[in-house]
Design a protein around this motif. Structure first.
Motif, PDB file in Angstrom:
ATOM      1  N   PRO A  78     -14.115  13.997 -36.499  1.00 23.41           N
ATOM      2  CA  PRO A  78     -12.125  13.907 -36.610  1.00 23.41           C
ATOM      3  C   PRO A  78     -11.317  14.828 -36.015  1.00 23.41           C
TER       4      PRO A  78
ATOM      5  N   ASN B 190      -6.321  22.191  -9.110  1.00 25.92           N
ATOM      6  CA  ASN B 190      -8.090  23.087  -8.503  1.00 25.92           C
ATOM      7  C   ASN B 190      -8.175  24.195  -8.793  1.00 25.92           C
ATOM      8  N   GLU B 191      -7.412  24.732  -9.702  1.00 30.20           N
ATOM      9  CA  GLU B 191      -7.765  26.353  -9.553  1.00 30.20           C
ATOM     10  C   GLU B 191      -8.386  27.199  -8.324  1.00 30.20           C
ATOM     11  N   GLU B 192      -7.862  27.026  -7.664  1.00 31.72           N
ATOM     12  CA  GLU B 192      -7.772  27.522  -6.076  1.00 31.72           C
ATOM     13  C   GLU B 192      -6.777  28.823  -6.224  1.00 31.72           C
TER      14      GLU B 192
ATOM     15  N   ARG C 144      -8.364  15.819 -33.632  1.00 38.00           N
ATOM     16  CA  ARG C 144      -7.605  17.693 -33.617  1.00 38.00           C
ATOM     17  C   ARG C 144      -6.031  17.027 -34.292  1.00 38.00           C
TER      18      ARG C 144
ATOM     19  N   ARG D 138      -1.148  21.717 -15.217  1.00 44.26           N
ATOM     20  CA  ARG D 138      -2.620  21.600 -14.553  1.00 44.26           C
ATOM     21  C   ARG D 138      -2.709  20.197 -14.682  1.00 44.26           C
TER      22      ARG D 138
ATOM     23  N   MET E 124      -3.252  23.510  -5.768  1.00 47.35           N
ATOM     24  CA  MET E 124      -3.930  24.769  -5.782  1.00 47.35           C
ATOM     25  C   MET E 124      -4.111  24.619  -7.197  1.00 47.35           C
TER      26      MET E 124
ATOM     27  N   ASP F 156      -6.490  30.227  -8.772  1.00 48.27           N
ATOM     28  CA  ASP F 156      -7.611  31.428  -9.885  1.00 48.27           C
ATOM     29  C   ASP F 156      -8.163  31.559  -9.493  1.00 48.27           C
TER      30      ASP F 156
END
Ligand code: ATP
Ligand code: MG
Lengths: 249, 385
Positions: free
Chosen positions: B111, B250-252, B113, B349, B247, B254
């Motif tokens: 379905p 790229n979750e760097e 969203r 992001r 960064m 985090d």
């Protein structure tokens, strides 16, 4: 080998603004468990992880480590609880400005008083465990996607955390490396006594390592099953059975 | 009344054909014929007459004369089926070719969203308004970041900050020596312009020798720092935002946060230090290049002697002028690095967000330079420096 509750998730609701990803998720991970988080793409597995490691406050509910409520703890207690976690991100999240050796070594430098030589040895050992012996001097950009992932795991293990949280370790790995990784996960539990939470879609890996699991559903935005995935395949919720048999059941 | 109540036909220039007829009071049959391919200028479901759907409960299809088709056909049908679903009309797809049925089944398997998308801002005025509001709404966050940076600088001074020396030197090299060429070119041209501008006016009084004063004091005190600040905002501020933004993607960042390692110490501090070190030096350099340009113009165009110019410059310039220029360079360097890092850390992001962060770093950097420049100029004036 079920131990005391190590991680408890109570009625967790995860959301980005008004968009509720999952609601009323509850489960308990016991000491020494390898707990698998399953669910389709976009069901909220990474979001759950972000709620658990302090990156995103949950919209409701609680996350407890050893009985201590993570999100209602003060900043210092939260830092202390975080110190018990090792986290591997879905994309590896290696620090691009540092070579691999320093990526793995930095947590050790920050949180231990070990001399540089000892740190170097630990780093080589951790890299060897994930099959990257001798890669210390390379920068993340010089690695393949699968290698970055494995290096991310080496960094997560750097401080021998009691809880390892791993987001999709085997996606992007070749079959041999994926198999080695399963063995490594089992070994980390058996020899170091780590409690491990793994997000994964890899069925072979799920059946090889999981001692307990949870399935989060994308459509209903809530969990629809918990327990041993082998049991779930035989007699679980139809959606979970379909998932565990690649849509065949 | 069992036969067709009404019938309507539609056709494209060459290929496709669509007939609709009521097979019962509340049932419509759509017969598809001919070639339904994307290059045939196919109809869209929206273009169908709304009266077709009045008092309708069921819709079915006939495809006996349907020729070749490609994804254009299921695209049209999918839209049609969605419209029917909105009106509560039941759609019987069994009359369609099997391939079409299977593709439609796949398309509807998951379905859609429902997303609450933020409203896209309207005209220019609205966008300027939104941007302004956003800037002020960002003020608390900016202050918090300022606090963190101040604490980090405090830790640096007391030797407790965790950062990599090697990274600091790398940054110093990136922002300093590599900016020399552009700083040289721009300050030379600005020095040139100043000299000409001054010559024109001063010639009225036969006081062309004072070109040396104008260029010297102007470049050393104000313009060297200002030009360098703006160049560095465009060159390095944007680069900082893009680096930290990537960064973030790229979750760097985090990864730093989960490990409890201060990303301000590790990423922001060395960048701020690098610019606070290099921008004052570049400012001095810009001043000298500007004076050189002034000298060149005076000697070659306005027949002023090299020694005359040199002596006049020495007479005019005092240590306080250098102090003012250097202190401004220091401040501009700090605010440019601050703006770059702030926008980088706030980055969303996606690749798009990194681009926005870089742009916004330049805008914020130049805005902050302007504010700081005004404050310092007024302050120095009142202090008589
Ligand atoms: N920063 C964000 N802002 C808004 N919505 C987000 C954000 N990040 C993720 N989402 C949404 O939240 C939902 C869950 O995303 P999440 O990344 O947790 O999925 P996942 O289960 O990890 O998926 P995958 O198996 O593909 O990794 C998705 O529908 C996604 O669109
Ligand atoms: Mg994910």
């Amino acid at each position: 080998m079920a131990g005391a509750p190590h991680i408890e998730i109570r009625d967790l609701t995860m959301a980005y603004g008004d968009f509720v990803v999952q609601r009323d998720v509850s489960f308990t991970v016991r000491k020494g468990d390898i707990f698998v988080v399953m669910g389709g793409n976009g069901c909220g597995k990474t979001t759950l992880m972000r709620n658990m490691i302090g990156l995103l406050p949950p919209a409701g509910g609680a996350v407890l480590y050893g009985g201590e409520d993570f999100w209602s703890a003060g900043p210092e207690d939260r830092e202390r609880l975080k110190r018990r976690l090792g986290v591997m991100f879905q994309g590896g999240a290696l620090w691009s400005s540092l070579p691999l050796g320093q990526n793995v070594g930095l947590p050790l430098e920050e949180y231990t008083d070990l001399p540089p030589q000892r740190i170097g040895e630990i780093v080589s050992f951790k890299l060897a465990l994930v099959g990257l012996a001798g890669f210390e001097e390379l920068y993340p950009a010089e690695l393949s996607g699968g290698m970055r992932k494995r290096a991310g795991l080496a960094r997560a293990m750097a401080l021998d955390p009691e809880i390892l949280i791993i987001d999709e370790p085997s996606s992007g790995l070749d079959p041999i490396a994926a198999r080695r990784l399963d063995e490594l996960i089992l070994e980390l539990r058996d020899s170091l006594g780590a409690t491990i939470v793994v997000v994964t879609h890899d069925l072979a890996s799920i059946f090889a390592v999981a001692s307990d699991s949870i399935y989060m559903d994308t459509e209903t935005h809530t969990m629809i099953a918990t327990g041993d995935p082998r049991e779930a395949l035989k007699s679980g919720h139809p959606t979970v059975r379909r998932f565990l048999s690649r849509g065949a059941a | 009344m069992t036969a067709a109540h009404s019938s309507a036909a539609n056709r494209g220039a060459a290929g496709w054909k669509l007939d609709s007829r009521r097979v019962a009071e509340d049932e419509l049959e759509i017969a598809l014929a001919g070639r339904w391919s994307l290059d045939e200028n196919l109809p869209s479901a929206a273009s169908l007459d709304a009266s077709l759907f009045e008092n309708l409960r069921r819709l079915r299809f006939g495809a006996a004369e349907l020729g070749a088709w490609d994804s254009g056909l299921p695209t049209f049908l999918a839209e049609l089926i969605k419209r029917c679903a909105e009106r509560g009309i039941e759609v019987d797809r069994s009359g369609l070719p099997l391939g079409v049925q299977r593709l439609l089944a796949m398309a509807f398997a998951v379905p859609e969203r429902e997303l609450a998308r933020a409203e896209a801002p309207g005209g220019l005025l609205a966008r300027v308004g939104t941007a302004t509001l956003e800037f002020f709404r960002g003020a608390p966050e900016m202050l918090r970041f300022l606090g963190e940076v101040t604490l980090s600088l405090g830790r640096f001074v007391t030797g407790r900050a965790h950062y990599r020396r090697a990274e600091l030197w790398l940054l110093v090299e990136q922002v300093g020596p590599r900016a020399l060429v552009i700083v040289s070119v721009i300050s030379f041209l600005v020095g040139l312009i100043l000299a000409y501008l001054g010559a024109d006016q001063l010639a009225l009084f036969g006081a062309q020798i004072f070109i040396a004063d104008l260029v010297g004091i102007g470049m050393v005190r104000e313009i060297g720092a200002l030009m360098t600040g703006i160049i560095i905002a465009g060159r390095t501020g944007a680069a900082f935002a893009a680096q930290l933004g990537t960064m973030q993607v790229n979750e760097e960042i985090d990864a730093f946060r989960t490990l409890g390692i201060s990303q301000v110490d590790f990423l922001v501090l060395p960048r701020i230090l690098a610019l606070m070190l290099m921008v004052p030096l570049l400012t001095l350099y810009a001043g000298f290049v500007g004076m050189l340009a002034g000298l060149l113009v005076s000697v070659t165009i306005f027949d002023i002697g090299v020694f005359e110019y040199y002596n006049e410059t020495l007479r005019a310039l005092e240590l306080r002028h250098f102090a003012v220029g250097v202190s401004k360079g220091l401040a501009y360097g700090a605010v440019v690095a601050f703006a770059g890092c702030l926008r980088g850390i706030q980055c969303g992001r996606s690749a798009e967000a990194v681009g926005e962060a870089a742009t916004s770093a330049v805008v914020t950097g130049i805005l902050l330079i302007t504010i700081v420049a005004s404050v310092m100029t007024i302050l120095y004036y009142n202090l008589g420096i």
